[in-house]
Scaffold this motif. Structure first.
Motif, PDB file in Angstrom:
ATOM      1  N   SER A 102     -30.942   1.721 -10.830  1.00  0.00           N
ATOM      2  CA  SER A 102     -31.531   2.089  -9.540  1.00  0.00           C
ATOM      3  C   SER A 102     -30.841   1.321  -8.426  1.00  0.00           C
ATOM      4  N   ILE A 103     -30.942   1.879  -7.234  1.00  0.00           N
ATOM      5  CA  ILE A 103     -30.415   1.222  -6.046  1.00  0.00           C
ATOM      6  C   ILE A 103     -31.493   1.304  -4.982  1.00  0.00           C
TER       7      ILE A 103
ATOM      8  N   GLY B  90     -39.076  -3.647  -2.309  1.00  0.00           N
ATOM      9  CA  GLY B  90     -39.322  -4.737  -3.249  1.00  0.00           C
ATOM     10  C   GLY B  90     -39.514  -4.288  -4.676  1.00  0.00           C
ATOM     11  N   ASP B  91     -39.600  -3.000  -4.896  1.00  0.00           N
ATOM     12  CA  ASP B  91     -39.781  -2.470  -6.260  1.00  0.00           C
ATOM     13  C   ASP B  91     -38.426  -2.225  -6.894  1.00  0.00           C
ATOM     14  N   THR B  92     -38.306  -2.531  -8.195  1.00  0.00           N
ATOM     15  CA  THR B  92     -36.988  -2.443  -8.827  1.00  0.00           C
ATOM     16  C   THR B  92     -36.601  -1.022  -9.218  1.00  0.00           C
ATOM     17  N   GLY B  93     -37.557  -0.105  -9.205  1.00  0.00           N
ATOM     18  CA  GLY B  93     -37.198   1.287  -9.416  1.00  0.00           C
ATOM     19  C   GLY B  93     -37.140   1.754 -10.846  1.00  0.00           C
ATOM     20  N   GLY B  94     -37.748   1.033 -11.762  1.00  0.00           N
ATOM     21  CA  GLY B  94     -37.647   1.394 -13.165  1.00  0.00           C
ATOM     22  C   GLY B  94     -38.700   2.362 -13.673  1.00  0.00           C
ATOM     23  N   ASP B  95     -39.689   2.680 -12.864  1.00  0.00           N
ATOM     24  CA  ASP B  95     -40.777   3.545 -13.307  1.00  0.00           C
ATOM     25  C   ASP B  95     -40.510   4.978 -12.869  1.00  0.00           C
ATOM     26  N   PRO B  96     -40.264   5.893 -13.805  1.00  0.00           N
ATOM     27  CA  PRO B  96     -39.940   7.267 -13.413  1.00  0.00           C
ATOM     28  C   PRO B  96     -41.083   7.955 -12.666  1.00  0.00           C
ATOM     29  N   LYS B  97     -42.318   7.489 -12.871  1.00  0.00           N
ATOM     30  CA  LYS B  97     -43.453   8.139 -12.210  1.00  0.00           C
ATOM     31  C   LYS B  97     -43.443   7.953 -10.701  1.00  0.00           C
ATOM     32  N   THR B  98     -42.673   7.003 -10.217  1.00  0.00           N
ATOM     33  CA  THR B  98     -42.634   6.749  -8.772  1.00  0.00           C
ATOM     34  C   THR B  98     -41.630   7.619  -8.042  1.00  0.00           C
ATOM     35  N   TYR B  99     -40.855   8.392  -8.761  1.00  0.00           N
ATOM     36  CA  TYR B  99     -39.830   9.235  -8.139  1.00  0.00           C
ATOM     37  C   TYR B  99     -40.385  10.627  -7.868  1.00  0.00           C
ATOM     38  N   GLU B 100     -40.102  11.092  -6.663  1.00  0.00           N
ATOM     39  CA  GLU B 100     -40.646  12.386  -6.220  1.00  0.00           C
ATOM     40  C   GLU B 100     -39.734  13.555  -6.561  1.00  0.00           C
TER      41      GLU B 100
ATOM     42  N   SER C 228     -30.132   8.728   3.388  1.00  0.00           N
ATOM     43  CA  SER C 228     -30.122   7.273   3.537  1.00  0.00           C
ATOM     44  C   SER C 228     -31.530   6.673   3.536  1.00  0.00           C
ATOM     45  N   ASN C 229     -32.569   7.491   3.671  1.00  0.00           N
ATOM     46  CA  ASN C 229     -33.947   6.993   3.637  1.00  0.00           C
ATOM     47  C   ASN C 229     -34.534   6.921   2.234  1.00  0.00           C
ATOM     48  N   TYR C 230     -33.748   7.297   1.243  1.00  0.00           N
ATOM     49  CA  TYR C 230     -34.250   7.392  -0.116  1.00  0.00           C
ATOM     50  C   TYR C 230     -33.618   6.360  -1.034  1.00  0.00           C
ATOM     51  N   ALA C 231     -34.457   5.741  -1.844  1.00  0.00           N
ATOM     52  CA  ALA C 231     -33.981   4.928  -2.949  1.00  0.00           C
ATOM     53  C   ALA C 231     -33.677   5.860  -4.115  1.00  0.00           C
TER      54      ALA C 231
ATOM     55  N   GLY D  63     -30.113  -1.936  -0.782  1.00  0.00           N
ATOM     56  CA  GLY D  63     -29.062  -1.482  -1.688  1.00  0.00           C
ATOM     57  C   GLY D  63     -28.898  -2.372  -2.907  1.00  0.00           C
ATOM     58  N   SER D  64     -29.939  -3.120  -3.240  1.00  0.00           N
ATOM     59  CA  SER D  64     -29.885  -3.930  -4.450  1.00  0.00           C
ATOM     60  C   SER D  64     -29.890  -3.018  -5.669  1.00  0.00           C
ATOM     61  N   THR D  65     -29.211  -3.460  -6.712  1.00  0.00           N
ATOM     62  CA  THR D  65     -29.111  -2.636  -7.917  1.00  0.00           C
ATOM     63  C   THR D  65     -29.822  -3.305  -9.091  1.00  0.00           C
TER      64      THR D  65
END
Length: 128
Positions: free
Chosen positions: A50-51, A106-116, A30-33, A56-58
């Motif tokens: 992304s969520i 606040g980030d929309t989550g579209g950049d794959p480089k931000t995912y761990e 639950s702590n992860y986008a 929980g915005s998509t």
């Protein structure tokens, strides 16, 4: 560490539907986008959905908006991608990804480089 395992891919005719699942383990889900990306042969990895955390915005690119829906069930440590009205151009390997939520408010989550963390991928093939 977060481990991600996708499932639900397969072969479907154009106009059909599939639901992908991604089960997470290892940390407090639950702590992860969460995000879904796809990669077709010879192409760059592409943002699909992304969520966000904690709202929980998509978010979706125009190419899938209105056809794909991302959702999550924190009780099951699972994120889903419902794909309707599939097109041959949706054919790709689909990956789910996770990033620590509080770091990207606040980030929309579209950049794959931000995912761990990334899953191994599941193949989706849409025939015409």
């Amino acid at each position: 560490q977060v481990q991600l395992v996708e499932s639900g891919g397969g072969l479907v005719q154009a106009g059909g539907s599939l639901r992908l699942s991604c089960v997470a383990s290892g940390r407090t889900f639950s702590n992860y986008a969460m995000g879904w990306f796809r990669q077709a042969p010879g192409k760059e990895r592409e943002f699909v959905a992304s969520i966000s955390w904690p709202a929980g915005s998509t978010y979706y690119p125009d190419s899938v908006k209105g056809r794909f829906t991302i959702s999550r069930d924190n009780a099951k440590n699972t994120v889903y991608l419902q794909m309707n009205s599939l097109k041959p151009e949706d054919t790709a390997v689909y990956y789910c990804a996770a990033r620590y939520g509080p770091k990207y408010i606040g980030d929309t989550g579209g950049d794959p480089k931000t995912y761990e963390y990334w899953g191994q991928g599941t193949q989706v093939t849409v025939s015409s």
